[in-house]
Design a protein around this motif. Structure first.
Motif, PDB file in Angstrom:
ATOM      1  N   TYR A   1      53.167   2.751   8.340  1.00 34.17           N
ATOM      2  CA  TYR A   1      52.473   2.831   9.625  1.00 34.17           C
ATOM      3  C   TYR A   1      51.059   3.285   9.324  1.00 34.17           C
ATOM      4  CZ  TYR A   1      56.537   2.455  12.722  1.00 34.17           C
ATOM      5  OH  TYR A   1      57.629   2.011  13.416  1.00 34.17           O
ATOM      6  N   TYR A   2      50.102   2.704  10.024  1.00 31.30           N
ATOM      7  CA  TYR A   2      48.690   3.039   9.848  1.00 31.30           C
ATOM      8  C   TYR A   2      48.129   3.634  11.127  1.00 31.30           C
ATOM      9  CZ  TYR A   2      48.921  -0.058   5.789  1.00 31.30           C
ATOM     10  OH  TYR A   2      49.261  -0.645   4.598  1.00 31.30           O
ATOM     11  N   ASN A   3      47.028   4.394  10.987  1.00 29.80           N
ATOM     12  CA  ASN A   3      46.297   4.824  12.167  1.00 29.80           C
ATOM     13  C   ASN A   3      45.243   3.757  12.487  1.00 29.80           C
ATOM     14  OD1 ASN A   3      44.089   5.269  10.432  1.00 29.80           O
ATOM     15  ND2 ASN A   3      44.330   7.496  10.452  1.00 29.80           N
ATOM     16  N   GLY A   4      44.505   3.955  13.553  1.00 30.94           N
ATOM     17  CA  GLY A   4      43.527   2.963  13.996  1.00 30.94           C
ATOM     18  C   GLY A   4      42.397   2.713  13.023  1.00 30.94           C
ATOM     19  N   SER A   5      42.160   3.643  12.078  1.00 37.01           N
ATOM     20  CA  SER A   5      41.095   3.419  11.107  1.00 37.01           C
ATOM     21  C   SER A   5      41.601   2.860   9.782  1.00 37.01           C
ATOM     22  CB  SER A   5      40.297   4.711  10.889  1.00 37.01           C
ATOM     23  OG  SER A   5      41.130   5.736  10.456  1.00 37.01           O
ATOM     24  N   GLY A   6      42.888   2.433   9.745  1.00 39.83           N
ATOM     25  CA  GLY A   6      43.413   1.752   8.568  1.00 39.83           C
ATOM     26  C   GLY A   6      43.991   2.639   7.500  1.00 39.83           C
ATOM     27  N   ARG A   7      44.174   3.915   7.773  1.00 41.01           N
ATOM     28  CA  ARG A   7      44.743   4.849   6.803  1.00 41.01           C
ATOM     29  C   ARG A   7      46.244   4.992   7.029  1.00 41.01           C
ATOM     30  NH1 ARG A   7      40.800   5.541   3.404  1.00 41.01           N
ATOM     31  NH2 ARG A   7      38.809   6.143   4.267  1.00 41.01           N
TER      32      ARG A   7
ATOM     33  N   HIS B   1      56.251   6.630  21.349  1.00 43.07           N
ATOM     34  CA  HIS B   1      55.843   6.641  19.947  1.00 43.07           C
ATOM     35  C   HIS B   1      55.467   5.230  19.523  1.00 43.07           C
ATOM     36  CE1 HIS B   1      60.022   5.425  20.027  1.00 43.07           C
ATOM     37  NE2 HIS B   1      59.780   4.788  18.902  1.00 43.07           N
ATOM     38  N   GLY B   2      54.858   5.128  18.367  1.00 44.92           N
ATOM     39  CA  GLY B   2      54.512   3.801  17.861  1.00 44.92           C
ATOM     40  C   GLY B   2      53.550   3.898  16.716  1.00 44.92           C
ATOM     41  N   GLY B   3      53.038   2.751  16.339  1.00 52.14           N
ATOM     42  CA  GLY B   3      52.112   2.702  15.235  1.00 52.14           C
ATOM     43  C   GLY B   3      51.613   1.292  15.010  1.00 52.14           C
ATOM     44  N   ILE B   4      50.838   1.167  13.978  1.00 52.17           N
ATOM     45  CA  ILE B   4      50.259  -0.113  13.580  1.00 52.17           C
ATOM     46  C   ILE B   4      50.882  -0.476  12.237  1.00 52.17           C
ATOM     47  CG2 ILE B   4      48.130  -1.290  12.925  1.00 52.17           C
ATOM     48  CD1 ILE B   4      46.656   0.726  14.773  1.00 52.17           C
ATOM     49  N   CYS B   5      51.385  -1.702  12.115  1.00 55.17           N
ATOM     50  CA  CYS B   5      51.995  -2.105  10.847  1.00 55.17           C
ATOM     51  C   CYS B   5      51.648  -3.550  10.517  1.00 55.17           C
ATOM     52  CB  CYS B   5      53.504  -1.903  10.880  1.00 55.17           C
ATOM     53  SG  CYS B   5      54.377  -2.922  12.078  1.00 55.17           S
ATOM     54  N   ARG B   6      51.567  -3.810   9.200  1.00 57.57           N
ATOM     55  CA  ARG B   6      51.330  -5.173   8.711  1.00 57.57           C
ATOM     56  C   ARG B   6      52.591  -5.749   8.111  1.00 57.57           C
ATOM     57  NH1 ARG B   6      47.267  -5.632   4.355  1.00 57.57           N
ATOM     58  NH2 ARG B   6      48.553  -4.030   3.474  1.00 57.57           N
TER      59      ARG B   6
ATOM     60  N   ASP C   1      43.463  -7.560  15.362  1.00 58.43           N
ATOM     61  CA  ASP C   1      42.689  -7.677  14.129  1.00 58.43           C
ATOM     62  C   ASP C   1      42.767  -6.335  13.424  1.00 58.43           C
ATOM     63  OD1 ASP C   1      41.884 -10.292  14.688  1.00 58.43           O
ATOM     64  OD2 ASP C   1      40.128  -9.631  15.793  1.00 58.43           O
ATOM     65  N   PHE C   2      42.957  -6.371  12.084  1.00 60.18           N
ATOM     66  CA  PHE C   2      43.177  -5.109  11.394  1.00 60.18           C
ATOM     67  C   PHE C   2      42.837  -5.220   9.921  1.00 60.18           C
ATOM     68  CE2 PHE C   2      45.868  -1.736   9.535  1.00 60.18           C
ATOM     69  CZ  PHE C   2      45.453  -0.670  10.312  1.00 60.18           C
ATOM     70  N   GLU C   3      42.230  -4.172   9.401  1.00 57.14           N
ATOM     71  CA  GLU C   3      41.928  -4.078   7.975  1.00 57.14           C
ATOM     72  C   GLU C   3      42.352  -2.696   7.498  1.00 57.14           C
ATOM     73  OE1 GLU C   3      37.972  -3.827   5.237  1.00 57.14           O
ATOM     74  OE2 GLU C   3      37.984  -5.327   6.832  1.00 57.14           O
ATOM     75  N   THR C   4      43.118  -2.659   6.414  1.00 59.53           N
ATOM     76  CA  THR C   4      43.569  -1.367   5.892  1.00 59.53           C
ATOM     77  C   THR C   4      42.510  -0.770   4.977  1.00 59.53           C
ATOM     78  OG1 THR C   4      44.652  -2.374   3.989  1.00 59.53           O
ATOM     79  CG2 THR C   4      45.982  -2.053   5.966  1.00 59.53           C
ATOM     80  N   LYS C   5      42.516   0.546   4.906  1.00 59.73           N
ATOM     81  CA  LYS C   5      41.641   1.273   3.984  1.00 59.73           C
ATOM     82  C   LYS C   5      42.405   1.676   2.730  1.00 59.73           C
ATOM     83  CE  LYS C   5      38.073   1.519   6.803  1.00 59.73           C
ATOM     84  NZ  LYS C   5      38.139   0.307   7.576  1.00 59.73           N
TER      85      LYS C   5
END
Length: 150
Positions: free
Chosen positions: A80-86, A103-108, A131-135
């Motif tokens: 799971y990532y936060n909004g800034s890709g971490r 609850h939730g999160g961002i996942c690729r 749209d999303f880019e991971t750090k």
């Protein structure tokens, strides 16, 4: 209320992978979204493995509400990532979402083992392909889950 308990086993071919209704097919012709494999369905609990896959440059932003007795989630692979890709939770992370918790999160690319204690899945509040880019990438995991044909 009495329940009947029986021992059983789920073989790889005995429970199909079920696609989510929000899955999408994009320009590359591949299907992306969530596949779920039900391992156990009982009034005490619903146990599933869920696998999420997003197209390149995208991610799934999912928000849910935990069922009345909560849910237990174990990240087998991905993050799971936060909004800034971490990365905020990676392989080996266990989470308990309390009854009614939003609850939730961002996942690729994410594989979860989930036990919904009340036997009902989350109420999905929102599912968005963003749209999303991971750090950073999540740490490697030794767990491998294959989805036939995916």
């Amino acid at each position: 209320m009495e329940s009947s308990w029986k021992s059983f086993r789920v073989d790889p071919v005995s429970a199909p992978w079920e696609p989510a209704r929000y899955n999408v097919v994009v320009e590359d012709g591949r299907e992306y979204g969530r596949w779920r494999r039900v391992l156990r369905r009982h009034s005490h609990g619903l146990t599933v493995i869920s696998r999420y896959k997003a197209p390149p440059g995208k991610a799934w932003k999912i928000v849910g509400k935990a069922p009345e007795l909560g849910e237990e989630v174990f990240i087998m692979e991905g993050a799971y990532y936060n909004g800034s890709g971490r990365v905020i939770a990676g392989p080996g992370t266990f989470m308990f979402n309390a009854p009614g918790a939003v609850h939730g999160g961002i996942c690729r690319d994410l594989t979860l083992f989930i036990h919904c204690c009340s036997g009902e899945p989350d109420e999905l509040l929102s599912v968005d392909l963003v749209d999303f880019e991971t750090k950073e990438d999540p740490p490697a995991s030794g767990v491998q889950i294959a989805i036939a044909g995916k």
